[in-house]
Write a protein that holds these residues in place. Structure first.
Motif, PDB file in Angstrom:
ATOM      1  N   ASP A 159       0.856  -1.178   0.000  1.00 55.07           N
ATOM      2  CA  ASP A 159       0.000   0.000   0.000  1.00 55.07           C
ATOM      3  C   ASP A 159       0.895   1.230   0.000  1.00 55.07           C
ATOM      4  O   ASP A 159       2.113   1.143  -0.122  1.00 55.07           O
ATOM      5  N   THR A 185      -2.274 -10.538   1.146  1.00 50.98           N
ATOM      6  CA  THR A 185      -3.363 -10.262   2.094  1.00 50.98           C
ATOM      7  C   THR A 185      -3.389  -8.786   2.452  1.00 50.98           C
ATOM      8  O   THR A 185      -4.468  -8.163   2.542  1.00 50.98           O
ATOM      9  N   ALA A 186      -2.202  -8.177   2.630  1.00 50.14           N
ATOM     10  CA  ALA A 186      -2.141  -6.732   2.899  1.00 50.14           C
ATOM     11  C   ALA A 186      -2.620  -5.938   1.690  1.00 50.14           C
ATOM     12  O   ALA A 186      -3.300  -4.909   1.840  1.00 50.14           O
ATOM     13  N   ARG A 188      -4.856  -6.972  -0.471  1.00 52.27           N
ATOM     14  CA  ARG A 188      -6.302  -7.154  -0.554  1.00 52.27           C
ATOM     15  C   ARG A 188      -7.020  -6.242   0.440  1.00 52.27           C
ATOM     16  O   ARG A 188      -8.032  -5.610   0.101  1.00 52.27           O
ATOM     17  N   ARG A 189      -6.515  -6.164   1.653  1.00 55.80           N
ATOM     18  CA  ARG A 189      -7.160  -5.312   2.661  1.00 55.80           C
ATOM     19  C   ARG A 189      -7.127  -3.852   2.238  1.00 55.80           C
ATOM     20  O   ARG A 189      -8.117  -3.125   2.391  1.00 55.80           O
ATOM     21  N   HIS A 190      -5.988  -3.426   1.711  1.00 60.93           N
ATOM     22  CA  HIS A 190      -5.866  -2.029   1.294  1.00 60.93           C
ATOM     23  C   HIS A 190      -6.810  -1.723   0.139  1.00 60.93           C
ATOM     24  O   HIS A 190      -7.461  -0.659   0.126  1.00 60.93           O
ATOM     25  N   ARG A 191      -6.913  -2.637  -0.825  1.00 63.12           N
ATOM     26  CA  ARG A 191      -7.791  -2.379  -1.975  1.00 63.12           C
ATOM     27  C   ARG A 191      -9.269  -2.459  -1.589  1.00 63.12           C
ATOM     28  O   ARG A 191     -10.092  -1.702  -2.119  1.00 63.12           O
ATOM     29  N   GLU A 192      -9.613  -3.362  -0.686  1.00 64.29           N
ATOM     30  CA  GLU A 192     -11.014  -3.477  -0.286  1.00 64.29           C
ATOM     31  C   GLU A 192     -11.476  -2.244   0.484  1.00 64.29           C
ATOM     32  O   GLU A 192     -12.643  -1.839   0.382  1.00 64.29           O
ATOM     33  N   LYS A 193     -10.580  -1.645   1.259  1.00 63.69           N
ATOM     34  CA  LYS A 193     -10.947  -0.419   1.968  1.00 63.69           C
ATOM     35  C   LYS A 193     -11.257   0.707   0.985  1.00 63.69           C
ATOM     36  O   LYS A 193     -12.134   1.537   1.232  1.00 63.69           O
TER      37      LYS A 193
END
Length: 658
Positions: A159, A185-186, A188-193
């Motif tokens: 990110d 996984t990091a 994915r979390r950044h893009r989903e936010k």
């Protein structure tokens, strides 16, 4: 230690291991890069002209290559984007997407262009697709292969925040795919936010046939166990034909069962060569600053078809042709503009000699302005003639393809062969055959051919008016005969050689042979010849110090190489040194000061005590070791563990003492 004017080099200083002698542009060099009749700034002007001419040509080639690759790049990009969104339902296990790109020409041009399309900015912290290039040298084993695959992605932050620093004790092994899992996984979390689409991870494998199949089987199997959680897509570059693919021939069914293979073919071979050469030098839409003659074109085509059919190789051969033109023709600096006045009149004299003809009058009254105007007129005339020649080739190609398309047996040749024949004026015999075929056309076919030729000449011109007159004829037979006669005369006029034009050598390579020694240099014979005859090989050396035939006059490396050739397959190093020392003793007795002994004696024999003798022995040993290391560095020696004091020869040449 660095030598300067204040601190001269002392080669006898035992405390220094390396000496750096900087280049001093004193202007007293014997090497001369200019011609006998040249402008004061000739080399600089020719270099600037070369860069401009080659940039124009290279931009055109890259534009053509981009147009050829664009459909395939778009299709592969679409396939990569849909790799995990459009999958077949009901599969027993997820399939690992593999895109097999058959690139028969080789090279990395296509994959580089695909990378720029997928991941245009490597510094982008939020790319739509992550890319990672892996070469066979990075995968000697499974551990290094997995490390190259994982670190190629994880080196970029997941990110916009800085990647947290981890200690060696808390981090996983760099070849563990769990590292890539945690990194994604990091991501994915950044893009989903941010409600952004998740990126795919594209692994590009260059020269896939060179990878060890057993290692690649394990890598593909490990990656297949972690999809679609880690959306990896493999793009493999193949040099083999598209059917059957190297994957299906080499890898077992158990590996192919976990793969979803999609095949694509990159334009290569004859099509690639035709598009680049014809689109650059025979297209009505582009005007090259330097036009290649038949000699250079024939060699480039032959080299591409026989040896290397990659885009990179074709670009390099074209670039060498441009380089030779600007380094062997002194007037090539006139490619764009007339240079400023030179202090030396030799260049103007050369230009005057090339410009003056028997038809010119009052040549004694010519001034520099007159020469400049003559050069401008010659440039305009040459480019106009070259454009007419390109238009003529386009018409010839149109008629040839029309006749072939209507079932006539015309001489079988590719468009590029047709262009090469027209460049060296060998096309007239084939034109006679085409004219005979035109006379055998049906009236309806004649009307169709006239219509296509009319559309070819878009703007109003004498050629288009001639076609209009033929179309207006009521008698079809007369129109057919008139078309055949007009076509023959037009091609005959446009096929005239460009060499006859004034100052054509400035913009045209003509019959100048291609520098093939730069493409395929004789490295072995050159190195051996340089060691055997160093003074003849180094042409810059003055004639006063030319080799007279005595081995004592040779440099140290050449001396031990002479003894190298006289020995058998295995050489005793101590005997080699003794023979070398004997030659140095000859130099000493004859009063020849070695380069390292210069200034120490003037040829007079002096009594030497034990200290001087020991110093002389050390010098002989140092000179022998340096020469020995030079031969070892060039690959003439092979070390053996059986005898520590022996070395093996790798070159067995017959010395020519004549």
């Amino acid at each position: 230690m660095k030598a300067t004017a204040a601190t001269p080099v002392n080669l006898d200083d035992p405390s220094e291991a390396t000496f750096v002698i900087p280049y001093n542009d004193s202007g007293d060099d014997d090497w001369d890069e200019t011609f006998d009749e040249d402008h004061d700034n000739g080399p600089e002007l020719r270099w600037d002209a070369y860069k401009s001419a080659w940039k124009n040509c290279l931009d055109r080639i890259q534009h053509i290559v981009h147009k050829l690759h664009e459909p395939v790049v778009n299709s592969i990009s679409q396939q990569i984007g849909d790799a995990y969104s459009q999958t077949l339902p009901g599969l027993p296990h997820p399939e690992l997407p593999v895109i097999a790109v058959s690139n028969l020409g080789g090279g990395s041009t296509f994959l580089d262009e695909l990378t720029r399309h997928l991941d245009p900015d490597e510094d982008d912290e939020e790319p739509s697709i992550y890319t990672n290039h892996i070469s066979p040298a990075q995968c000697p084993n499974l551990t290094n292969g997995m490390r190259a695959l994982i670190t190629g992605f994880t080196k970029r932050p997941p990110d916009k925040r800085k990647t947290p620093r981890t200690t060696a004790s808390s981090s996983l092994a760099s070849y563990d795919i769990a590292v890539l899992d945690a990194w994604y996984t990091a991501v994915r979390r950044h893009r989903e936010k941010r409600d952004q689409p998740l990126p795919n991870l594209v692994v590009m494998l260059h020269d896939f046939e060179r990878f060890d199949p057993s290692i690649m089987q394990d890598i593909l199997y490990i990656c297949s166990l972690h999809i679609p959680k880690i959306p990896i897509v493999f793009v493999v570059s193949l040099l083999s034909p598209q059917s059957p693919t190297y994957l299906h021939v080499t890898y077992p069914r158990s590996t192919l069962a976990v793969l979803r293979i999609r095949q694509f073919a990159v334009p290569s071979g004859a099509r690639l060569l035709d598009e680049i050469i014809l689109g650059t030098f025979f297209s009505n839409a582009f005007r090259p600053d330097i036009i290649l003659g038949p000699a250079a074109l024939s060699f480039i085509v032959d080299h591409f078809e026989r040896y290397d059919s990659s885009v990179e190789s074709l670009i390099h051969t074209l670039q060498l042709a441009y380089l030779k033109h600007f380094t062997h023709e002194p007037l090539s600096l006139l490619c764009y503009t007339m240079p400023s006045e030179s202090e030396s009149s030799s260049f103007e004299s050369l230009l005057f000699t090339r410009l003056v003809t028997e038809k010119d009058e009052d040549v004694d009254a010519w001034t520099r302005v007159t020469l400049g105007n003559k050069v401008l007129n010659a440039r305009d005339e040459f480019y106009e003639s070259a454009q007419v020649k390109r238009v003529g080739f386009g018409l010839l190609r149109l008629v040839y393809e029309f006749l072939c398309g209507h079932g006539f047996k015309a001489p079988s040749m590719s468009p590029l062969k047709l262009a090469c024949k027209m460049a060296n004026r060998k096309i007239l015999s084939d034109v006679d055959v085409l004219v005979a075929k035109i006379k055998n056309l049906k009236l309806s076919e004649v009307e169709l051919l006239l219509s296509e030729i009319h559309d070819y000449f878009e703007e109003a011109s004498d050629e288009r008016n001639a076609i209009v007159n033929l179309q207006d004829m009521e008698d079809g037979r007369r129109a057919k005969a008139g078309l055949a006669h007009w076509f023959h005369e037009y091609i005959e006029d446009t096929a005239a050689p460009l060499d006859d034009l004034t100052l054509a050598e400035v913009w045209y390579t003509g019959l100048t042979p291609y520098p093939m020694e730069l493409i395929n240099p004789s490295m072995r014979s050159t190195v051996v010849g340089g060691l055997l005859r160093p003074y003849e090989f180094a042409s810059w050396r003055s004639s006063e110090s030319a080799w007279a035939g005595s081995i004592a006059d040779l440099p140290d490396t050449s001396i031990i190489f002479q003894r190298y050739l006289d020995s058998g397959r295995m050489i005793n190093v101590y005997d080699w040194y003794e023979s070398f020392r004997g030659v140095l003793e000859m130099q000493k007795e004859e009063g020849r000061a070695s380069p390292r002994k210069k200034g120490k004696g003037k040829g007079k024999a002096k009594a030497k005590d034990k200290k001087d003798e020991k110093k002389w022995q050390l010098e002989c040993q140092a000179r022998f070791m340096r020469a020995l290391h030079e031969l070892d560095y060039m690959g003439f020696l092979k070390h053996t563990g059986r005898k520590a004091d022996h070395v093996l020869k790798t070159v067995f040449e017959i010395r020519d003492d004549e």
